[in-house]
Design an enzyme around this catalytic site. Sequence first.
Site, PDB file in Angstrom:
ATOM      1  N   SER A 166       8.682  17.790  28.348  1.00 58.08           N
ATOM      2  CA  SER A 166       7.653  18.647  28.932  1.00 58.08           C
ATOM      3  C   SER A 166       6.303  17.972  28.736  1.00 58.08           C
ATOM      4  CB  SER A 166       7.741  20.027  28.276  1.00 58.08           C
ATOM      5  OG  SER A 166       6.847  20.911  28.861  1.00 58.08           O
ATOM      6  N   HIS A 192       9.280  19.292  32.911  1.00 56.87           N
ATOM      7  CA  HIS A 192       8.321  20.279  33.437  1.00 56.87           C
ATOM      8  C   HIS A 192       7.023  19.544  33.677  1.00 56.87           C
ATOM      9  CE1 HIS A 192      10.367  22.818  30.097  1.00 56.87           C
ATOM     10  NE2 HIS A 192      11.162  22.729  31.130  1.00 56.87           N
ATOM     11  N   ASP A 214      11.953  24.995  25.172  1.00 54.35           N
ATOM     12  CA  ASP A 214      13.049  24.789  26.123  1.00 54.35           C
ATOM     13  C   ASP A 214      13.846  23.555  25.676  1.00 54.35           C
ATOM     14  OD1 ASP A 214      14.637  25.107  28.349  1.00 54.35           O
ATOM     15  OD2 ASP A 214      13.249  24.113  29.714  1.00 54.35           O
TER      16      ASP A 214
END
Lengths: 189, 289
Positions: free
Chosen positions: A12, A39, A132
């Site tokens: 991310s 992400h 996540d």
Amino acid sequence: MKKPEAIVVGCSAGGLEALKILLAGLDPRLPQPLVVCSHTGADTVELLCELLARVSTLPVVEAIERTPARGGVVHLAPSGYHLLVEDDGCFALSTDPRVSHSRPSIDVLFGAAADVWRQALIGVVLTGANTDGAKGLLQVRRQGGCAIVQCPADAMAKAMPQAALDIAGADYCVPLDAVAPLLNRLCCP
Amino acid sequence: MSDGDDGLDPESIEVELFVRAMQLRHGYDFSGYAPASLKRRVRQLALRLESGSISALTGRLLHEPTLLPQLLEGLSVPVSDMFRDPAVFRVLREQVLPVLASYPHINIWQAGCANGEEVYSLAILLEEAGLYARSRIYATDLSAGALQRAEEGIYSTREARQWSRNYQAAGGKHSLADYYSARYDLLKLDRRLRRNVTFAQHNLVSDKVFCEAQLVLCRNVLIYFSNPLQDRCLQLFGESLVRGGFLCLGMRESIDAASSARHFKSIDAGLRLYQRNPDAIATMRPPAP
């Protein structure tokens, strides 16, 4: 572990820089597909593919639904969709609700990949500012796969690798520079 | 994928039994759904309904008939946004509606309308093009719960700003807020927008064509279907569409491998906008008894 058949990678915040270093260090003869969920916040995955293709030793493409994960190719999850894998190794997409505020979610990709490749899967969690990926990595390990986590101290954002270590643990916890050489050693004949 | 001396894992067996029970008990066939997402959804249903395991959920499915609406809702396509992928709605506005305008009556089939966000987006497009008075939107979904919410047209204001941006990016002529009233954290779409909408339950797995349409929208629904079911749906859309009618799918869908894709030619490959070819389409044979 079994001979690896696939690698999944999640990252991310700080992920773009981390992926550049990882993909530049891979052995171009890598026989496994490498599937990435990042992400990036970017609207399109095309730009990310292009940026990474410049430095990667392997081709970098968007993961297309109903087409197989191919060995020696880096597949990126499209933005706005969860990326999953079916038993035949083909990709599937979903617009189910966000998981950990994310779509694509690393947990979703890792969970689906773990069901398919089980002991023959390597999961890699890199830098990121949320959690996540931790549950997904746990599923990878429960199915007998191998977990690699970037050392939190070495990561641009520590939260994601730290959560992965706390929840799933890891078979290898290494600095970013060491991830590609480790994958080459585990994966190349 | 991994060579299977260890056989099918117990959870996959549980999902298979669940699907079989759903079919035998309630007549809904989910066997054509793509397994990876289906498994996730069944797993989540078991969690949400506090069933402990998928097997326990299957037990409840068998013995609690009132559970069916919740099961269907959990298994069908859940969420969308207004004007999701604005570029698509811009092309509908600029290229498709002017063609539809040449028909005296316009029929649009929105297959898998979920909670209705795209139905209202479409109604707004038609309204602004001056076509809505002679249009009919058939909004269908598998889930009665979703249809009910679609008909109510009440949504959380949480996404309202994003939806307004989408609307503008899609070439909206006014302000999206002109079409709804907001109170507390809810917004309610103008009921006039659904004056020409017919909401109906329709199952893409088993039901047939019910209207002749100039445009079929089915975005991010077929992604949940395995290849044969995807192919069936494309055949169904081809049968429903007039020659030269338009089909709009989700932006990341791929139909190239489906044999029924031959009924369509691509108008805008990136936006997954297609047009039905002029050649005749043989009607699907009824399923074997």
